[in-house]
Design a protein around this motif. Structure first.
Motif, PDB file in Angstrom:
ATOM      1  N   ASN A   1       0.675  -1.281  -0.109  1.00 38.92           N
ATOM      2  CA  ASN A   1      -0.171  -0.025  -0.007  1.00 38.92           C
ATOM      3  C   ASN A   1       0.903   1.288   0.067  1.00 38.92           C
ATOM      4  O   ASN A   1       0.717   2.197   0.585  1.00 38.92           O
ATOM      5  CB  ASN A   1      -1.120  -0.144   1.092  1.00 38.92           C
ATOM      6  N   TRP A   2       1.933   1.292  -0.943  1.00 35.39           N
ATOM      7  CA  TRP A   2       2.596   2.448  -1.093  1.00 35.39           C
ATOM      8  C   TRP A   2       1.986   3.601  -1.903  1.00 35.39           C
ATOM      9  O   TRP A   2       1.166   2.982  -2.876  1.00 35.39           O
ATOM     10  CB  TRP A   2       4.065   1.999  -1.607  1.00 35.39           C
ATOM     11  N   ALA A   3       2.207   4.631  -1.558  1.00 39.00           N
ATOM     12  CA  ALA A   3       1.391   5.603  -2.221  1.00 39.00           C
ATOM     13  C   ALA A   3       2.078   6.053  -3.625  1.00 39.00           C
ATOM     14  O   ALA A   3       2.982   6.696  -3.689  1.00 39.00           O
ATOM     15  CB  ALA A   3       1.361   7.249  -1.443  1.00 39.00           C
ATOM     16  N   LEU A   4       1.908   5.284  -4.812  1.00 39.26           N
ATOM     17  CA  LEU A   4       2.658   5.346  -6.008  1.00 39.26           C
ATOM     18  C   LEU A   4       2.046   6.623  -6.575  1.00 39.26           C
ATOM     19  O   LEU A   4       0.777   6.925  -6.848  1.00 39.26           O
ATOM     20  CB  LEU A   4       2.226   4.187  -6.782  1.00 39.26           C
ATOM     21  N   THR A   5       3.090   7.531  -7.052  1.00 36.89           N
ATOM     22  CA  THR A   5       2.561   8.814  -7.755  1.00 36.89           C
ATOM     23  C   THR A   5       3.093   8.885  -9.182  1.00 36.89           C
ATOM     24  O   THR A   5       2.530   9.637  -9.995  1.00 36.89           O
ATOM     25  CB  THR A   5       3.133  10.073  -7.295  1.00 36.89           C
ATOM     26  N   ASP A   6       4.028   8.039  -9.474  1.00 37.68           N
ATOM     27  CA  ASP A   6       4.531   8.037 -10.858  1.00 37.68           C
ATOM     28  C   ASP A   6       5.072   6.599 -11.188  1.00 37.68           C
ATOM     29  O   ASP A   6       5.776   5.996 -10.189  1.00 37.68           O
ATOM     30  CB  ASP A   6       5.506   9.196 -11.130  1.00 37.68           C
ATOM     31  N   PHE A   7       4.801   6.167 -12.387  1.00 37.94           N
ATOM     32  CA  PHE A   7       5.401   4.786 -12.791  1.00 37.94           C
ATOM     33  C   PHE A   7       5.365   4.720 -14.425  1.00 37.94           C
ATOM     34  O   PHE A   7       4.580   5.342 -15.057  1.00 37.94           O
ATOM     35  CB  PHE A   7       4.204   3.827 -12.577  1.00 37.94           C
ATOM     36  N   SER A   8       6.529   4.680 -14.893  1.00 38.97           N
ATOM     37  CA  SER A   8       6.828   4.668 -16.376  1.00 38.97           C
ATOM     38  C   SER A   8       7.909   3.761 -16.766  1.00 38.97           C
ATOM     39  O   SER A   8       8.797   3.418 -16.173  1.00 38.97           O
ATOM     40  CB  SER A   8       7.187   6.172 -16.588  1.00 38.97           C
ATOM     41  N   VAL A   9       7.736   3.166 -17.664  1.00 39.82           N
ATOM     42  CA  VAL A   9       8.537   2.200 -18.293  1.00 39.82           C
ATOM     43  C   VAL A   9       9.182   2.796 -19.599  1.00 39.82           C
ATOM     44  O   VAL A   9       8.567   3.531 -20.450  1.00 39.82           O
ATOM     45  CB  VAL A   9       7.808   0.707 -18.827  1.00 39.82           C
ATOM     46  N   SER A  10      10.644   2.970 -19.672  1.00 40.21           N
ATOM     47  CA  SER A  10      11.312   3.432 -20.713  1.00 40.21           C
ATOM     48  C   SER A  10      12.654   2.902 -20.893  1.00 40.21           C
ATOM     49  O   SER A  10      12.904   1.852 -20.440  1.00 40.21           O
ATOM     50  CB  SER A  10      11.665   4.888 -20.554  1.00 40.21           C
ATOM     51  N   LYS A  11      13.520   3.478 -21.863  1.00 36.06           N
ATOM     52  CA  LYS A  11      14.942   3.034 -22.052  1.00 36.06           C
ATOM     53  C   LYS A  11      15.917   3.852 -21.612  1.00 36.06           C
ATOM     54  O   LYS A  11      15.585   5.138 -21.577  1.00 36.06           O
ATOM     55  CB  LYS A  11      15.074   2.660 -23.496  1.00 36.06           C
ATOM     56  N   THR A  12      16.916   3.215 -21.443  1.00 37.64           N
ATOM     57  CA  THR A  12      18.010   4.179 -21.001  1.00 37.64           C
ATOM     58  C   THR A  12      18.427   4.965 -22.033  1.00 37.64           C
ATOM     59  O   THR A  12      18.544   4.654 -23.151  1.00 37.64           O
ATOM     60  CB  THR A  12      19.414   3.476 -20.457  1.00 37.64           C
ATOM     61  N   THR A  13      18.763   6.308 -21.799  1.00 37.93           N
ATOM     62  CA  THR A  13      19.187   7.089 -22.785  1.00 37.93           C
ATOM     63  C   THR A  13      20.755   7.153 -23.103  1.00 37.93           C
ATOM     64  O   THR A  13      21.411   6.280 -22.341  1.00 37.93           O
ATOM     65  CB  THR A  13      18.797   8.589 -22.513  1.00 37.93           C
ATOM     66  N   LEU A  14      21.224   7.840 -23.913  1.00 40.63           N
ATOM     67  CA  LEU A  14      22.665   7.931 -24.287  1.00 40.63           C
ATOM     68  C   LEU A  14      23.626   8.489 -23.103  1.00 40.63           C
ATOM     69  O   LEU A  14      24.422   8.429 -22.825  1.00 40.63           O
ATOM     70  CB  LEU A  14      23.063   8.975 -25.478  1.00 40.63           C
ATOM     71  N   GLU A  15      22.723   9.438 -22.241  1.00 45.06           N
ATOM     72  CA  GLU A  15      23.282   9.994 -21.219  1.00 45.06           C
ATOM     73  C   GLU A  15      23.564   8.974 -19.925  1.00 45.06           C
ATOM     74  O   GLU A  15      24.695   8.890 -19.571  1.00 45.06           O
ATOM     75  CB  GLU A  15      22.311  11.129 -20.609  1.00 45.06           C
ATOM     76  N   ASP A  16      22.546   7.984 -20.001  1.00 44.86           N
ATOM     77  CA  ASP A  16      23.180   6.991 -18.944  1.00 44.86           C
ATOM     78  C   ASP A  16      24.149   6.018 -19.454  1.00 44.86           C
ATOM     79  O   ASP A  16      24.971   5.677 -18.580  1.00 44.86           O
ATOM     80  CB  ASP A  16      21.909   6.008 -18.856  1.00 44.86           C
ATOM     81  N   MET A  17      24.425   5.959 -20.821  1.00 43.65           N
ATOM     82  CA  MET A  17      25.421   5.146 -21.401  1.00 43.65           C
ATOM     83  C   MET A  17      26.615   5.926 -21.119  1.00 43.65           C
ATOM     84  O   MET A  17      27.743   5.320 -20.635  1.00 43.65           O
ATOM     85  CB  MET A  17      25.293   4.891 -22.814  1.00 43.65           C
ATOM     86  N   PHE A  18      26.599   7.442 -21.367  1.00 44.95           N
ATOM     87  CA  PHE A  18      27.846   8.192 -20.947  1.00 44.95           C
ATOM     88  C   PHE A  18      28.060   7.966 -19.725  1.00 44.95           C
ATOM     89  O   PHE A  18      29.387   7.639 -19.174  1.00 44.95           O
ATOM     90  CB  PHE A  18      27.492   9.525 -21.567  1.00 44.95           C
ATOM     91  N   MET A  19      27.238   8.004 -18.746  1.00 46.78           N
ATOM     92  CA  MET A  19      27.820   8.081 -17.412  1.00 46.78           C
ATOM     93  C   MET A  19      28.333   6.360 -17.055  1.00 46.78           C
ATOM     94  O   MET A  19      29.277   6.650 -16.253  1.00 46.78           O
ATOM     95  CB  MET A  19      26.483   8.379 -16.272  1.00 46.78           C
ATOM     96  N   GLU A  20      27.670   5.676 -17.497  1.00 51.49           N
ATOM     97  CA  GLU A  20      28.238   4.264 -17.225  1.00 51.49           C
ATOM     98  C   GLU A  20      29.647   4.282 -17.919  1.00 51.49           C
ATOM     99  O   GLU A  20      30.583   3.503 -17.136  1.00 51.49           O
ATOM    100  CB  GLU A  20      27.201   3.274 -17.860  1.00 51.49           C
ATOM    101  N   VAL A  21      29.881   4.626 -18.975  1.00 52.32           N
ATOM    102  CA  VAL A  21      31.286   4.589 -19.844  1.00 52.32           C
ATOM    103  C   VAL A  21      32.264   5.355 -18.814  1.00 52.32           C
ATOM    104  O   VAL A  21      33.191   4.794 -18.741  1.00 52.32           O
ATOM    105  CB  VAL A  21      31.105   4.892 -21.428  1.00 52.32           C
ATOM    106  N   VAL A  22      31.926   6.474 -18.627  1.00 50.66           N
ATOM    107  CA  VAL A  22      32.959   7.376 -17.953  1.00 50.66           C
ATOM    108  C   VAL A  22      33.154   6.834 -16.780  1.00 50.66           C
ATOM    109  O   VAL A  22      34.172   7.088 -16.064  1.00 50.66           O
ATOM    110  CB  VAL A  22      32.361   8.796 -17.968  1.00 50.66           C
TER     111      VAL A  22
END
Lengths: 258, 300
Positions: free
Chosen positions: B277-298
């Protein structure tokens, strides 16, 4: 050769747009006639500003015409040379500092062409101004003092030009070596002062030293023929100028351009 | 078409570019991506011949041996400076002639490229009066004037406002038809938008390179973003324990779960949320962006 003309035409266009073609000759005319005129009119000037105390006798010696012409040269060798240095200091250094060189030198431009074209453009500007100034000076000297034969005048102008070419070469060399135009001017002036000190100390041993050009030119007027020292000095001055130009190519080639 | 091998540059013994190698395909648009100070500008300057590398080689396929490499490239520095007393057209003709065009050719191409980059109307005005966007376009025109095999643009859109940025990006997209484009940027969305391939640079090294598609394949994963009215540490732990969920991180906006199997993870998460019974306010399914990749690589 085509690149050479392109760069030189661009320099000349710049001289038109910033009015160098007008004001540099005007300044040289002013420098050249200042001394002949003030020398001639000195008694009148003294009179009109209150003159000498009652009864004082003040003989102003009659100056021979060649010495008056040499006065024009000495003004040019002071202020004229300073103007040349100030207008030349940014030739390379300024373009590199501002970043324009980045756009020009990523094009397939040969560095010696780039430098020589700018060198020659400056020399054309300054020699034009110098010749016009000396023409006006010659006119007034002939009018107010005594006649100087045309050949003597021409030889004076030609031989003194070598000194101006040397000044341009020296400043361009420092302009390729250093990135700050103000520093280029300071170092150029410093070098010229140093040379004149050396010249005045060792003038007996260094008869062919560039700085003694004007004293040899005065000899020319007295004797009416070109003294051998003048040939020698002119030769040394030309060799030094060309040497500095090649040294500029070398430093520029080695430099990081950006 | 264009190969760089083991390129190295040191300033006062500090290596700014460390032993980088890469190749560019003809007709590609490649983004050199990296944070400020990563060595992008130094790399481009070496490629354009403005800086001398301390080691390594740069070769052009099809270049005549001993030819001046600068004939094959166009370069736009980050802050292009022009003679402000010249008009845009005069400048283009000038650099065109420096690149061995005849006066007539240079004039024709200057007119063509002024039109092409959209500043034909100010072509006869002094560059001193140009706005930043106009200078950038003039810069692109001067890089293209001798029809180089490759143009290199250093941060071409970073200094522009959103409208100018959009226009220059569109222009670059068009230029791909004519030539190979290599541009540096620190803005990931720009890289993602118009480039075909990426070179990711960090601290003078190229950490990752490849086509946009291959990098997406390699790094992109599905993620589910959640936000709750109140956030508690135990929620993180509980989510981590669920099946189909990899790494879970929390930030200011909520919780991000990298997921292996989207369907399974979604069901598990929603079930858990209902149970607790957590008060969920946002839920979205998406894909990681290039920014995520960039952060991961760096950060690797």
């Amino acid at each position: 050769m085509k690149q050479f003309m392109t760069i030189m035409r661009k320099e000349f266009l710049e001289y038109w747009r910033n009015f160098s073609w007008i004001w540099v000759p005007v300044v040289f005319i002013f420098l050249s006639i200042m001394d002949p005129l003030t020398t001639y009119y000195m008694p009148i000037i003294l009179d009109s500003v209150g003159g000498l105390p009652e009864g004082a006798v003040f003989e102003i010696p009659e100056l021979p015409a060649p010495e008056v012409l040499m006065m024009s040269l000495s003004e040019i060798s002071m202020f004229g040379v300073l103007i040349i240095i100030l207008l030349t200091m940014g030739t390379i250094a300024g373009e590199r500092k501002s970043g324009i060189a980045e756009l020009v030198l990523v094009k397939p431009v040969k560095y010696p062409i780039y430098i020589t074209a700018k060198w020659l453009a400056k020399i054309k500007l300054f020699l034009t101004a110098f010749i016009i100034g000396m023409l006006v000076s010659w006119y007034y000297v002939n009018l107010l003092f005594d006649t100087i034969p045309f050949t003597d005048w021409l030889l004076t102008v030609i031989f003194y030009s070598f000194w101006l070419v040397f000044v341009v070469s020296l400043t361009i060399f420092y302009s390729t070596l250093l990135k700050n135009p103000g520093l280029v001017a300071a170092v150029s002036v410093g070098t010229l002062i140093g040379m004149s000190i050396i010249n005045s100390i060792f003038s007996h041993h260094l008869t062919w030293f560039p700085n003694s050009l004007s004293s040899h030119i005065l000899e020319l007027h007295k004797s009416g023929s070109i003294p051998s020292e003048l040939w020698g000095t002119a030769f040394v001055t030309i060799v030094l100028s060309i040497g500095l130009l090649f040294l500029s190519f070398f430093t520029f080639q080695k430099k990081e351009l950006a | 078409m264009f190969h760089v091998q083991n390129l190295t540059k040191k300033f006062d013994r500090t290596a700014v570019v460390k032993d980088i190698s890469f190749s560019l395909e003809k007709g590609n648009c490649v983004a050199l991506l990296g944070a400020n100070g990563a060595g992008k500008t130094t790399t481009l300057r070496m490629l354009s011949g403005l800086l001398k590398p301390n080691g390594g080689s740069i070769t052009f396929e099809g270049a005549e041996p001993g030819a001046d490499i600068r004939s094959y490239i166009g370069y736009l520095p980050q802050y292009p400076v022009f003679h402000s007393w010249m008009t845009g057209k005069e400048f283009l003709v000038y650099v065109g002639q420096l690149a061995h065009l005849t006066k007539q050719e240079a004039t024709e191409r200057a007119e063509y490229y002024l039109e092409r980059v959209g500043i034909a109307n100010v072509g006869n005005q002094k560059v001193g009066k140009y706005s930043g966007g106009m200078k950038q376009r003039l810069g692109i025109a001067q890089a293209m004037i001798h029809k180089p095999k490759m143009i290199m643009l250093d941060e071409p859109v970073s200094s522009l406002d959103p409208i100018g940025r959009r226009e220059v990006l569109t222009l670059m997209e068009e230029l791909k038809e004519d030539t190979t484009v290599l541009f540096s940027t620190h803005i990931l969305t720009d890289a993602e938008e118009i480039s075909d391939a990426l070179l990711v640079m960090h601290h003078g090294e190229i950490l990752e390179q490849g086509s946009l598609a291959s990098l997406r394949d390699k790094y992109q994963s599905a993620k589910i973003e959640l936000a709750f009215k109140t956030f508690e540490e135990e929620q993180l732990e509980a989510l981590k324990a669920l099946p189909g969920i990899g790494e879970v991180t929390a930030n200011r906006d909520g919780i991000i779960c990298l997921v292996d199997d989207t369907e399974q993870a979604r069901q598990a998460i929603l079930t858990k949320v209902t149970q607790e019974n957590w008060a969920l306010t946002d839920f979205s399914v998406s894909k990681t962006t290039l920014e995520d990749m960039f952060m991961e690589v760096v950060n690797k």
